[in-house]
Every structure is written in C-alpha cells, then in structure tokens.
Design an enzyme around this catalytic site. Structure first.
Site, short mmCIF file in Angstrom:
data_model
loop_
_atom_site.label_atom_id
_atom_site.label_comp_id
_atom_site.label_asym_id
_atom_site.label_seq_id
_atom_site.Cartn_x
_atom_site.Cartn_y
_atom_site.Cartn_z
CB SER A 25 6.39 -9.13 10.43
OG SER A 25 5.00 -8.93 10.15
CB VAL A 75 4.65 2.28 5.45
CG1 VAL A 75 5.84 1.13 5.42
CG2 VAL A 75 3.50 1.58 5.29
CG ASN A 101 4.11 -7.05 1.25
OD1 ASN A 101 3.55 -7.90 0.48
ND2 ASN A 101 4.34 -7.40 2.74
CE1 TYR A 166 -5.53 -4.54 -0.20
CE2 TYR A 166 -6.69 -5.47 -1.97
CZ TYR A 166 -5.86 -5.46 -1.11
OH TYR A 166 -4.59 -6.24 -1.33
CE LYS A 170 -3.02 -3.74 -2.04
NZ LYS A 170 -1.47 -3.51 -1.58
P1 NAD Z 1 -0.73 -9.77 5.89
O1 NAD Z 1 -2.04 -9.14 6.67
O2 NAD Z 1 -0.47 -11.19 6.20
O3 NAD Z 1 0.67 -8.98 6.37
C1 NAD Z 1 0.57 -7.61 6.22
C2 NAD Z 1 2.00 -6.93 6.74
O4 NAD Z 1 2.01 -5.60 6.55
C3 NAD Z 1 2.35 -7.50 8.05
O5 NAD Z 1 3.90 -7.60 8.22
C4 NAD Z 1 1.95 -6.11 8.82
O6 NAD Z 1 2.76 -5.69 10.05
C5 NAD Z 1 2.40 -5.01 8.00
N1 NAD Z 1 1.67 -3.77 8.10
C6 NAD Z 1 0.31 -3.43 7.97
N2 NAD Z 1 0.12 -2.34 8.16
C7 NAD Z 1 1.31 -1.84 8.18
C8 NAD Z 1 1.84 -0.30 8.37
N3 NAD Z 1 0.94 0.85 8.66
N4 NAD Z 1 3.26 -0.07 8.41
C9 NAD Z 1 4.00 -1.09 8.08
N5 NAD Z 1 3.69 -2.31 7.89
C10 NAD Z 1 2.14 -2.44 8.12
O7 NAD Z 1 -1.10 -9.51 4.58
P2 NAD Z 1 -0.59 -10.27 3.32
O8 NAD Z 1 -1.57 -11.21 2.66
O9 NAD Z 1 0.81 -10.99 3.10
O10 NAD Z 1 -0.52 -9.22 1.84
C11 NAD Z 1 0.81 -8.50 1.67
C12 NAD Z 1 0.49 -7.48 0.57
O11 NAD Z 1 -0.07 -8.29 -0.55
C13 NAD Z 1 -0.68 -6.21 0.95
O12 NAD Z 1 -0.16 -5.17 0.39
C14 NAD Z 1 -1.70 -7.04 0.36
O13 NAD Z 1 -2.76 -6.12 -0.07
C15 NAD Z 1 -1.25 -7.66 -1.09
N6 NAD Z 1 -2.10 -8.73 -1.58
C16 NAD Z 1 -2.49 -9.87 -0.90
C17 NAD Z 1 -3.18 -10.74 -1.51
C18 NAD Z 1 -3.63 -12.05 -0.94
O14 NAD Z 1 -4.42 -12.74 -1.43
N7 NAD Z 1 -3.03 -12.36 0.32
C19 NAD Z 1 -3.78 -10.50 -2.85
C20 NAD Z 1 -3.42 -9.20 -3.62
C21 NAD Z 1 -2.60 -8.46 -2.92
#
Ligand code: NAD
Length: 258
Positions: A25, A75, A101, A166, A170
């Site tokens: 989303s 999820v 993701n 976390y 990961k």
């Molecule tokens: P975000 O918080 O902007 O978005 C998270 C998304 O996950 C949203 O769509 C939310 O609705 C969904 N979500 C959360 N819990 C859920 C659940 N239980 N079931 C289904 N959907 C669920 O996060 P982001 O920054 O876009 O990160 C996305 C992924 O990338 C994550 O796994 C995060 O750990 C990883 N990540 C992000 C970064 C960063 O710097 N932003 C760095 C490394 C890894």
C-alpha cells in the site's frame, strides 16, 4: 490494454505475470507494485490498516492498464494468508511472483524490549514470510516455476543497536530464503532476498535529524536510497534475466554494509 510505454528503456518484461506484494500500500512495497505494473504484471497488494493508501495504490496500478486488487490481510495470520492466496489464484488465474515485503519495527534496547515487542516483529516480518511462502509453495511447485523475493534488511547481516527483534527477524528471512531456494531449485522456482539499507519512506522520515546525519555518514554513496532503488532490484529478480540466480542476498544500500 497493457501499458508498454516504459518498456522501451528496460530489458525486463513481466507481461502476463501476476505478482503478490505484501505491504504494497505504501513505501517500498508500493514502489515494487508500481514497477511490476510498469513492466506489464498484474498485481495484488496486501496491507493492514492502510485502506486509503491501498485504494489509491490500486487506482495507480489500474491506471497503468493492468489488473490490480488490494486486500486487507495480516500476513502473520496463517489461515487468513492461505485463504487469501487461494482467492487471488482464483481471481487472477495464477500467481507467478511473491514479494514478502510487509514489515514492522518496534525498536528499543534489549534491556527495555518487551517480550511482546520481540514477538510482534518476529510474527509479522519472519512468520509472515513463512506463511505467505507456504501459501504459494504447492502452486509454484505444480507449475514448475515461480519467483519469491524477500525484503530483508542490512541489519539482518550486521545487527543493530536497538533492533534485536528486527535484526533477528531479518536474519531469519535470509535463512528462510536460502532453505526454500534449496528445496524449490529443482522446480525452477527462485528465492532471493534484498537487503535494503537506509531508504526514504514514512518509516525513515520519522527519524530525528541527528539519527539521519549519523546514518548518512555511514553510507559511502552519501545519499539516502529511494524506494525505486529497491523496486528496480525486485524487477530484475522477478524477470527472466535473473532465471539462474537463487538463494542470493542483494544489498541495495549505497555500500553501507560492505
Ligand atoms: P512502511 O511502514 O512504509 O510500509 C509497511 C507496509 O507493510 C504497509 O503497506 C503496511 O500496511 C504493511 N504491513 C504492516 N504489517 C502488516 C501485516 N501484519 N500484514 C500485512 N501487511 C502489513 O515500510 P517500508 O519502509 O516501505 O518497508 C517495507 C519493507 O522494507 C519492510 O519489510 C522493512 O522492514 C523493509 N526495509 C525498509 C527499510 C527502510 O529504510 N525503509 C530498510 C530496510 C528494510
């Protein structure tokens, strides 16, 4: 009608494929969903409690000329994830690509981290990836093809102060990636992980200026990553061009964790 306007400047092509992107989303998941749609894929996104963004993303996907759907589904709920994947296969005909993701953070030093905070992060980030992988496993096996892309993090490789939960989740995703890659390799299913570094999203926008500066200092490329940096890597891993890559972890971090 499928949009081909972006295909002239890329060699990747996903026309006729269907992808599920959990957490599609907003943020990184949304960028991956949009990139896949640019390349011709139909996309089903999953989210929790983010209905307005999910509806907007679905519209943006449809505007690219592909079939799209958005589902509120946790999820970490094994039964609900399995039932939804079954429904998506019925609605879309088949699924070719799964991107795990969806993720959450509950940061805090180990000293003060509550058991519930550890459990919550493991449950969504790691168990969620297990649940969704299990839900597509037989479908991919039977079709003798499929792509699973797990969004891990560089902290899964390096560890991080305040992120015991976390970083464990990961790192666990990397073990999951390699194990399933070994199990499904002979079925022509590839399973890879992307380890993003510091990427500009809602999550990182909420950091203090001081924390941002400290992180930037650790990045050889001296810039924060964009969600498109991750989406481009996911598109490559989903494409035919990446057919012989499996069990790999690709850092997309401007050199931060090397
Ligand atoms: P975000 O918080 O902007 O978005 C998270 C998304 O996950 C949203 O769509 C939310 O609705 C969904 N979500 C959360 N819990 C859920 C659940 N239980 N079931 C289904 N959907 C669920 O996060 P982001 O920054 O876009 O990160 C996305 C992924 O990338 C994550 O796994 C995060 O750990 C990883 N990540 C992000 C970064 C960063 O710097 N932003 C760095 C490394 C890894």
């Amino acid at each position: 009608m499928l949009s081909n306007e972006h295909q002239g400047n890329t060699m990747f092509e996903l026309t006729g494929k269907t992808a599920i992107v959990t957490g599609g989303s907003r943020g990184i998941g949304k960028a991956i969903a949009l990139k896949f749609a640019d390349l011709g894929a139909n996309v089903a996104i999953m989210h929790v409690g983010d209905g307005d963004n999910a509806a907007a993303t679905k519209q943006e996907l449809e505007a690219k000329g592909v079939k799209a759907a958005a589902y509120e589904c946790d999820v970490s709920d094994f039964e609900a994830s399995a039932a939804l994947v079954k429904q998506i296969i019925e609605e879309f005909g088949e699924v070719h690509i799964l991107v795990n993701n969806a993720g959450i953070i509950r940061d805090g030093l180990m000293l003060s981290m509550k058991e519930s905070e550890f459990d919550a992060v493991i449950k969504v980030n790691l168990k969620g990836a297990f649940n969704m992988t299990k839900a597509v496993y037989q479908h991919f096996m039977r079709k003798r093809r499929g792509r699973i892309i797990n969004i891990s993090s560089i902290v899964g490789l390096t560890g991080n102060v305040g992120q015991t939960n976390y970083a464990s989740a990961k790192a666990g995703m990397i073990g999951l990636t390699k194990s399933v890659a070994k199990e499904l390799g002979s079925r022509n299913v590839t399973v890879n992980a992307i380890a993003p570094g510091f990427i500009k999203t809602d999550m990182t926008d909420s950091m203090s200026e001081q924390a941002r500066e400290a992180s930037l200092a650790l990045i050889p490329m001296k810039r924060i990553g964009q969600v498109e940096d991750i989406a481009n890597t996911a598109a490559f891993l989903a494409s035919d061009e990446a057919a012989y890559i499996t069990g790999e972890v690709i850092r997309v971090d401007g050199g931060m964790a090397m």
